[in-house]
Write an enzyme that holds these catalytic residues in place. Structure first.
Site, PDB file in Angstrom:
ATOM      1  N   LYS A  36     -16.325   5.325  -4.286  1.00 39.60           N
ATOM      2  CA  LYS A  36     -15.598   4.062  -4.222  1.00 39.60           C
ATOM      3  C   LYS A  36     -14.354   4.225  -3.353  1.00 39.60           C
ATOM      4  O   LYS A  36     -14.012   5.337  -2.935  1.00 39.60           O
ATOM      5  CB  LYS A  36     -15.208   3.618  -5.633  1.00 39.60           C
ATOM      6  N   TYR A 255      16.280   2.927   9.576  1.00 33.69           N
ATOM      7  CA  TYR A 255      16.884   1.744   8.966  1.00 33.69           C
ATOM      8  C   TYR A 255      18.067   2.108   8.074  1.00 33.69           C
ATOM      9  O   TYR A 255      18.012   3.061   7.278  1.00 33.69           O
ATOM     10  CB  TYR A 255      15.846   1.013   8.114  1.00 33.69           C
TER      11      TYR A 255
END
Length: 379
Positions: A36, A255
């Site tokens: 999965k 940032y």
């Protein structure tokens, strides 16, 4: 041709090696690898052929969309959906010969009606809730009624351990066995009885029953409480330096300038970020390995880029290879270490890897980028 420097490499020989170990451990039990979440980030379709070749009885996924992707590539291989398929989509699963998980009489009736209309039996596995309280039936009479529906072949019965400790595991196991015995008294039997995931399959042989569902184990990610299997991590995540900046003591990076240089240094910009699946929480914790040296990630991790301090590797140059996740050797960060630093588990680290970085598959020493057709991976 690769269109990015940031790539995920998957060693199919390691996956084959791991599957061989798992098959040997499982003995007479069938092995249903769980692939999965795009094969835990490794690429479900490209790795499927290796798993088939090395003894997978079934391939398991979590959702119908994941199963349909595999069905398109592999028209005839047994596929199983571990999770919930909405009632309206159960016929689509059955029409594509995908085996569904069911846990209610309503789901059983939908598949039974389809079987009666088409004249072809429909397979399903019955999920029992033994205490996890995620999915599963609890009423024995209802389970028996589901199994007796015409045209419905309930070939398997299964549950899932909460892994809350040995005592709780044993309690769930006994409850699961009691359900099986109760149904057997009603004349109902199953081809497959499965309970064990990677951890419980390794830790306690009795939980293997006659089918196991290894997930992380297939990819070489160990998380065992007691047992040990020497599987190999199959995945490497790497990139290359885009640009090198010389900065002075006190200058900020990224940032908000949340990191400032404690001394004159060189900063390398790398073209990967949280949109590639790298945890943003690795700021101030993570590192990459360049020329065998650990280079700390500095500043805020951006969506597409991040920066590292090259103070420890003055010979580094633009274009140099940087290992983001390696196998733990040669100063590289293993998936296990990444999980610890990010405060999560190994499965999340790999399953969150985005589709954006191209996958490169290595087999027999040769590398292949992911093809537009899966034919290259078929056996």
């Amino acid at each position: 041709m690769l269109l990015r420097d940031t790539v995920i490499k998957v060693d199919l020989d390691d996956i084959a090696y791991n599957m061989d170990l798992i098959r040997k451990m499982a003995g007479s039990a069938a092995v249903m690898p769980v692939i999965k979440a795009n094969g835990y980030g490794h690429g479900a379709v490209p790795i499927a052929a290796t798993l088939m070749k090395h003894g997978a009885s079934y391939l398991a996924v979590a959702t119908l969309t994941e199963a349909l992707e595999l069905r398109e590539a592999w028209p005839d291989y047994p596929l199983f959906i571990l999770g919930h398929t909405p009632d309206r989509l159960l016929p689509l699963a059955a029409e594509n010969r995908i085996v569904s998980t069911i846990f209610s009489i309503e789901q059983g009736r939908i598949l039974s009606d389809l079987a009666c209309k088409t004249g072809r039996s429909v397979k399903a596995h019955l999920k029992v809730d033994t205490g996890f309280h995620r999915l599963g039936a609890t009423d024995l009479r209802q389970m028996a009624a589901v199994c007796r529906l015409p045209g419905l072949d309930v070939e398997g019965i299964f549950s899932h351990l909460a892994l809350a400790g040995s005592e709780e595991n044993e309690k769930q196991y006994r409850q699961f066995c009691a359900v099986i015995q109760g149904l057997e008294k009603e004349g109902i039997t199953f081809r497959y009885h499965h309970l064990a995931d990677s951890i419980s399959a390794v830790d306690d042989p009795k939980y293997r029953m006659d089918m196991i569902r290894p997930g992380a184990l297939v990819f070489g990610l160990r998380g065992f409480h007691k047992g040990f299997l020497p599987v190999r991590q199959a995945l490497t995540f790497e990139t290359r330096i885009s640009q090198i900046h010389r900065i002075r003591k006190g200058e900020g990076v990224g940032y908000d300038y949340l990191w400032t240089a404690p001394a004159d240094t060189r900063i390398g910009t790398l073209p990967f970020g949280y949109a590639d699946g790298y945890p943003r929480s690795m700021r101030g914790k993570g590192y990459v390995t360049i020329r065998g040296v650990k280079c700390p990630v500095v500043g805020v991790i951006c969506m597409d880029q991040c920066m590292v301090d090259l103070a420890g590797v003055p010979e580094a140059r633009e274009g140099d290879r940087a290992v983001i996740y390696g196998n733990g050797r040669n100063n590289t960060m293993s998936i296990a270490e990444a999980a610890e630093l990010a405060g999560t588990n190994k499965n999340e680290i790999v399953s969150r890897l985005a589709a954006r970085p191209p996958r490169v598959y290595i087999a027999g020493g040769s590398a292949h980028s992911i093809p537009s057709s899966v034919s290259a991976f078929r056996t």
